[in-house]
Design an enzyme around this catalytic site. Structure first.
Site, PDB file in Angstrom:
ATOM      1  N   ARG A   1       1.308  -5.749  -5.018  1.00  0.00           N
ATOM      2  CA  ARG A   1       1.315  -6.670  -3.882  1.00  0.00           C
ATOM      3  C   ARG A   1       1.752  -8.090  -4.255  1.00  0.00           C
ATOM      4  O   ARG A   1       1.514  -9.025  -3.499  1.00  0.00           O
ATOM      5  CB  ARG A   1      -0.072  -6.733  -3.255  1.00  0.00           C
ATOM      6  CG  ARG A   1      -0.492  -5.464  -2.519  1.00  0.00           C
ATOM      7  CD  ARG A   1      -1.619  -5.727  -1.551  1.00  0.00           C
ATOM      8  NE  ARG A   1      -2.113  -4.518  -0.931  1.00  0.00           N
ATOM      9  CZ  ARG A   1      -1.574  -3.944   0.144  1.00  0.00           C
ATOM     10  NH1 ARG A   1      -0.534  -4.503   0.728  1.00  0.00           N
ATOM     11  NH2 ARG A   1      -2.078  -2.834   0.642  1.00  0.00           N
TER      12      ARG A   1
ATOM     13  N   GLY B   1       0.822  -1.212   0.000  1.00  0.00           N
ATOM     14  CA  GLY B   1       0.000   0.000   0.000  1.00  0.00           C
ATOM     15  C   GLY B   1       0.855   1.261   0.000  1.00  0.00           C
ATOM     16  O   GLY B   1       1.926   1.308   0.584  1.00  0.00           O
TER      17      GLY B   1
ATOM     18  N   GLY C   1      -5.600   9.416   2.640  1.00  0.00           N
ATOM     19  CA  GLY C   1      -4.359   9.851   3.296  1.00  0.00           C
ATOM     20  C   GLY C   1      -3.103   9.177   2.789  1.00  0.00           C
ATOM     21  O   GLY C   1      -1.993   9.644   3.042  1.00  0.00           O
TER      22      GLY C   1
ATOM     23  N   LYS D   1     -26.842  17.000  14.814  1.00  0.00           N
ATOM     24  CA  LYS D   1     -27.911  16.052  14.487  1.00  0.00           C
ATOM     25  C   LYS D   1     -27.421  14.673  14.039  1.00  0.00           C
ATOM     26  O   LYS D   1     -28.232  13.794  13.801  1.00  0.00           O
ATOM     27  CB  LYS D   1     -28.834  16.653  13.433  1.00  0.00           C
ATOM     28  CG  LYS D   1     -28.184  16.961  12.097  1.00  0.00           C
ATOM     29  CD  LYS D   1     -29.233  17.434  11.087  1.00  0.00           C
ATOM     30  CE  LYS D   1     -28.588  17.730   9.754  1.00  0.00           C
ATOM     31  NZ  LYS D   1     -29.492  18.241   8.765  1.00  0.00           N
TER      32      LYS D   1
ATOM     33  N   GLY E   1      -5.791   0.702   8.509  1.00  0.00           N
ATOM     34  CA  GLY E   1      -4.760   0.179   9.414  1.00  0.00           C
ATOM     35  C   GLY E   1      -5.029  -1.286   9.653  1.00  0.00           C
ATOM     36  O   GLY E   1      -5.103  -1.720  10.796  1.00  0.00           O
TER      37      GLY E   1
ATOM     38  N   LYS F   1       7.995   0.768   5.609  1.00  0.00           N
ATOM     39  CA  LYS F   1       6.891   1.602   5.125  1.00  0.00           C
ATOM     40  C   LYS F   1       5.566   1.027   5.584  1.00  0.00           C
ATOM     41  O   LYS F   1       5.409  -0.189   5.603  1.00  0.00           O
ATOM     42  CB  LYS F   1       6.933   1.597   3.590  1.00  0.00           C
ATOM     43  CG  LYS F   1       5.731   2.155   2.921  1.00  0.00           C
ATOM     44  CD  LYS F   1       5.093   1.203   1.914  1.00  0.00           C
ATOM     45  CE  LYS F   1       4.387   0.028   2.540  1.00  0.00           C
ATOM     46  NZ  LYS F   1       3.496  -0.726   1.665  1.00  0.00           N
ATOM     47  N   THR F   2       4.635   1.790   5.990  1.00  0.00           N
ATOM     48  CA  THR F   2       3.217   1.457   6.094  1.00  0.00           C
ATOM     49  C   THR F   2       2.520   2.515   6.940  1.00  0.00           C
ATOM     50  O   THR F   2       3.001   2.869   8.021  1.00  0.00           O
ATOM     51  CB  THR F   2       2.899   0.049   6.658  1.00  0.00           C
ATOM     52  OG1 THR F   2       1.486  -0.083   6.711  1.00  0.00           O
ATOM     53  CG2 THR F   2       3.466  -0.257   8.028  1.00  0.00           C
TER      54      THR F   2
ATOM     55  N   ASP G   1      -0.012   1.971   8.436  1.00  0.00           N
ATOM     56  CA  ASP G   1      -0.633   1.255   9.561  1.00  0.00           C
ATOM     57  C   ASP G   1       0.136   1.429  10.873  1.00  0.00           C
ATOM     58  O   ASP G   1      -0.421   1.208  11.946  1.00  0.00           O
ATOM     59  CB  ASP G   1      -0.732  -0.245   9.256  1.00  0.00           C
ATOM     60  CG  ASP G   1      -1.622  -0.529   8.057  1.00  0.00           C
ATOM     61  OD1 ASP G   1      -2.152   0.435   7.480  1.00  0.00           O
ATOM     62  OD2 ASP G   1      -1.770  -1.705   7.704  1.00  0.00           O
TER      63      ASP G   1
ATOM     64  N   ASP H   1       5.043  -7.650   5.657  1.00  0.00           N
ATOM     65  CA  ASP H   1       5.070  -8.791   4.737  1.00  0.00           C
ATOM     66  C   ASP H   1       6.131  -8.609   3.651  1.00  0.00           C
ATOM     67  O   ASP H   1       6.866  -9.546   3.330  1.00  0.00           O
ATOM     68  CB  ASP H   1       3.695  -8.966   4.066  1.00  0.00           C
ATOM     69  CG  ASP H   1       2.661  -9.515   5.046  1.00  0.00           C
ATOM     70  OD1 ASP H   1       3.046 -10.255   5.977  1.00  0.00           O
ATOM     71  OD2 ASP H   1       1.463  -9.209   4.888  1.00  0.00           O
TER      72      ASP H   1
HETATM   73  P1  FBP Z   1       0.648  -1.973   3.612  1.00  0.00           P
HETATM   74  O1  FBP Z   1       0.631  -2.849   4.827  1.00  0.00           O
HETATM   75  O2  FBP Z   1       1.061  -2.675   2.394  1.00  0.00           O
HETATM   76  O3  FBP Z   1       1.412  -0.726   3.864  1.00  0.00           O
HETATM   77  O4  FBP Z   1      -0.843  -1.482   3.305  1.00  0.00           O
HETATM   78  C1  FBP Z   1      -1.625  -0.979   4.300  1.00  0.00           C
HETATM   79  C2  FBP Z   1      -3.028  -0.678   3.869  1.00  0.00           C
HETATM   80  O5  FBP Z   1      -3.168   0.692   3.548  1.00  0.00           O
HETATM   81  C3  FBP Z   1      -4.001  -1.085   4.956  1.00  0.00           C
HETATM   82  O6  FBP Z   1      -4.180  -0.050   5.878  1.00  0.00           O
HETATM   83  C4  FBP Z   1      -5.226  -1.454   4.163  1.00  0.00           C
HETATM   84  O7  FBP Z   1      -6.009  -2.400   4.841  1.00  0.00           O
HETATM   85  C5  FBP Z   1      -4.675  -2.036   2.906  1.00  0.00           C
HETATM   86  O8  FBP Z   1      -3.421  -1.430   2.717  1.00  0.00           O
HETATM   87  C6  FBP Z   1      -5.544  -1.788   1.718  1.00  0.00           C
HETATM   88  O9  FBP Z   1      -5.052  -2.499   0.652  1.00  0.00           O
HETATM   89  P2  FBP Z   1      -5.247  -2.091  -0.864  1.00  0.00           P
HETATM   90  O10 FBP Z   1      -4.284  -1.012  -1.136  1.00  0.00           O
HETATM   91  O11 FBP Z   1      -4.873  -3.313  -1.606  1.00  0.00           O
HETATM   92  O12 FBP Z   1      -6.650  -1.653  -1.046  1.00  0.00           O
END
Ligand code: FBP
Length: 548
Positions: free
Chosen positions: A141, A77, A423, A238, A247, A198-199, A201, A172
């Site tokens: 991926r 991601g 984001g 309301k 994440g 990187k991530t 999350d 991963d």
């Molecule tokens: P990474 O672990 O590869 O950094 O991706 C994180 C993420 O953004 C998660 O937060 C989310 O669940 C997932 O990727 C979404 O995957 P995709 O980009 O395949 O829709």
């Protein structure tokens, strides 16, 4: 390329580097390492890359090396700052030897196997400095796990003269990087592999990796949006806004955004699991706050929901894990059915009696989402599961019952939101711009000194960038054995939210007050120009984790 005025102005931003990387650099070896768990198994699987020492970069003497071609891959991601890792790597390599070349493999790890690449020149890189996104070379991926893929990678690297690969990825992808490093070593391929954390999350962290890049900027973007929604909620008074936050597994993003914006409810998956809560417990907790706020005349509020929640509710966790195994073994049969109804019925027959009942009790749309394809690493694609809508429906049903019983006199109208993709490609703030550039630069030095199976590490991140500590950490040090796709595999241990950690404790201390009294904070947008205290600050999570 059409550039916005902000992009043009940002091009001239010069990322801050740690003092140790500004001039000539030397590498200092520290203690030998062990994996976090399952030491004997990991050592056996990684005989050449296990136990290596921690490395620290210090100011030193100039070192000349013959020129090399280095490959770079963006994996998984998107996360703000990826382009700066590449520009830091490029500048570092050119400083070491102006003849060094950087080759970008296109579309993620598959680019390496399919020999899809582009040479990254200064003309190209200059267009992407301090920008968000991964579009300079794209991401993907694809999981490299077959020997044929590894051998193809060696063949392609030989043809391109590539002797080192930098893999920018999450847990991963970095696990994969280490498997590749070990394989190349065993084969005598002469190709180094270096990882970069990187991530968005935020779950790739440990004592040597204080945070993964992108978490800071992504959380600031989500917090800005949450703040805007809270201001709207507090103006119109309301709606109850249910906001699911990306994440995948850990709730770091939810926790950080809660600390930044002070919403009425934040669910932390790790706590739900620790308290063995059911879905109904979570719903009752939210409904309880809806009722109490209504007693004060406040028929509005905000609820933050971590994307991975369903996987942490014990009964759902068991169900998902059985579903994972079952889907891995019956994929073809399931795909033969045309309708979701038939798929659900078939799936229910393959589950254990107890879990089949849980599965059948779920709303159909939700059960369908649980059956969707897993990602190449075997993970449920939680971004496709609409927990925010499920919770709105369940809270609505609960307060309706309470209304009938005379226990609720207010109103409840839910609005679902999901913040994730908003984001991930944002323009990196100063912190991520500096951090990423430093990580890329660090990777160039690890390559210069012949290292493989390491992850670039930059620490001491709450201090000014000058004082950051750069170095390398053996990837095997972060590994343990986990069940994936029905088999035990060595993987980097995910860092979940620690319930005894300072960020969670701070949140737990405040949450009751935030629930009943409206104490919203409206952080506003990331600032790229202005005083350091506005532009250079990092996450509350990191600040709290590092307070003595
Ligand atoms: P990474 O672990 O590869 O950094 O991706 C994180 C993420 O953004 C998660 O937060 C989310 O669940 C997932 O990727 C979404 O995957 P995709 O980009 O395949 O829709």
């Amino acid at each position: 390329m059409i550039k916005s005025p902000l992009q043009i102005a940002r091009e001239s931003y010069v990322p801050k580097l740690p003092k140790s990387l500004k001039g000539a650099v030397r590498m200092v070896e520290g203690k030998n390492t062990e994996s976090v768990a399952d030491q004997a198994e990991i050592k056996e699987m990684f005989p050449n890359t296990y136990g290596m020492p921690i490395l620290t970069l210090e100011a030193g003497e100039e070192k000349s090396t013959s020129s090399v071609n280095v490959g770079v891959i963006l994996s998984g991601g998107q996360a703000p700052g990826g382009h700066n890792v590449i520009s830091g790597l490029y500048d570092g390599l050119k400083k070491i030897n102006p003849e060094n070349k950087l080759i970008g493999f296109l579309g993620g790890p598959s680019g390496l196997v399919e020999k899809q690449y582009v040479e990254l020149t200064s003309g190209l890189i200059d267009n992407y400095r301090n920008t968000g996104g991964f579009d300079i070379i794209g991401s993907g991926r694809t999981k490299l796990e077959e020997v044929e893929q590894f051998d193809k990678a060696i063949e392609n690297c030989k043809e391109l003269g590539v002797t080192a690969i930098v893999i920018i990825g999450g847990d991963d992808s970095n696990t994969n990087a280490c498997v590749l490093a070990e394989y190349f070593y065993q084969k005598g391929a002469g190709i180094q592999v270096i990882g970069v954390p990187k991530t968005i999350d935020g779950d790739l962290k440990n004592e040597m990796i204080e945070t993964s890049f992108g978490f800071d900027t992504a959380c600031k973007v989500y917090s800005e949006l949450i703040g805007n929604i809270q201001r709207d909620a507090n103006s119109a008074k309301k709606y109850w806004h249910f906001i699911k936050l990306m994440g995948r597994s850990a709730s770091h993003i939810g926790l950080e955004c809660a600390l930044q914006t002070q919403p009425n409810v934040t669910i932390i998956s790790e706590e739900v699991e620790a308290k063995q809560q059911t879905l109904d417990d979570v719903v009752s907790y939210i409904a309880g706050i809806v009722v109490k706020r209504a007693q004060n005349g406040d028929n509005f509020g905000t609820v933050l929901i971590p994307e991975g929640l369903v996987e942490f509710i014990p009964a759902m966790k068991k169900l998902i894990s059985e579903l994972n195994e079952m889907l891995a073994h019956h994929e073809e049969e399931i795909n033969k059915f045309d309708s979701n109804k038939e798929k659900r019925e078939f799936v229910a027959t393959k589950l254990s009696a107890e879990l089949a009942e849980v599965f059948k009790s779920l709303p159909n749309s939700f059960a369908n989402q649980l059956m969707l394809d897993r990602d190449p690493h075997g993970n449920v694609q939680v971004s496709l599961i609409e927990t925010e809508k499920l919770l709105i429906d369940m809270v609505k049903a609960k307060v309706k019952k309470m209304k009938k019983a005379g226990e609720f006199k207010g109103k409840f109208k839910g609005q679902p939101h999901f913040f994730g993709y908003e984001g991930r490609c944002a323009s990196p703030g100063n912190f991520d711009s500096d951090y990423c550039y430093s990580l890329g630069y660090t990777a160039s030095v690890l390559i210069r000194d012949g290292k493989t199976g390491y992850m670039a590490s930059v620490r001491n991140l709450t201090a000014p960038a000058e004082e950051w500590i750069a170095g390398g950490v053996p990837v095997t040090m972060m590994m343990n054995m986990e069940r994936r796709h029905g088999k035990m595999k060595p993987v980097i241990q995910k860092a979940l939210v620690k319930l005894d950690g300072k960020p969670f404790k701070k949140f737990a201390e405040m949450r009751e007050e935030w629930a009943l009294n409206t104490q919203y904070v409206y952080p506003g947008p990331i600032q790229y120009f202005g005083p350091a205290e506005v532009c250079d600050n990092t996450t509350k999570t990191l600040l709290l984790e590092q307070t003595k």
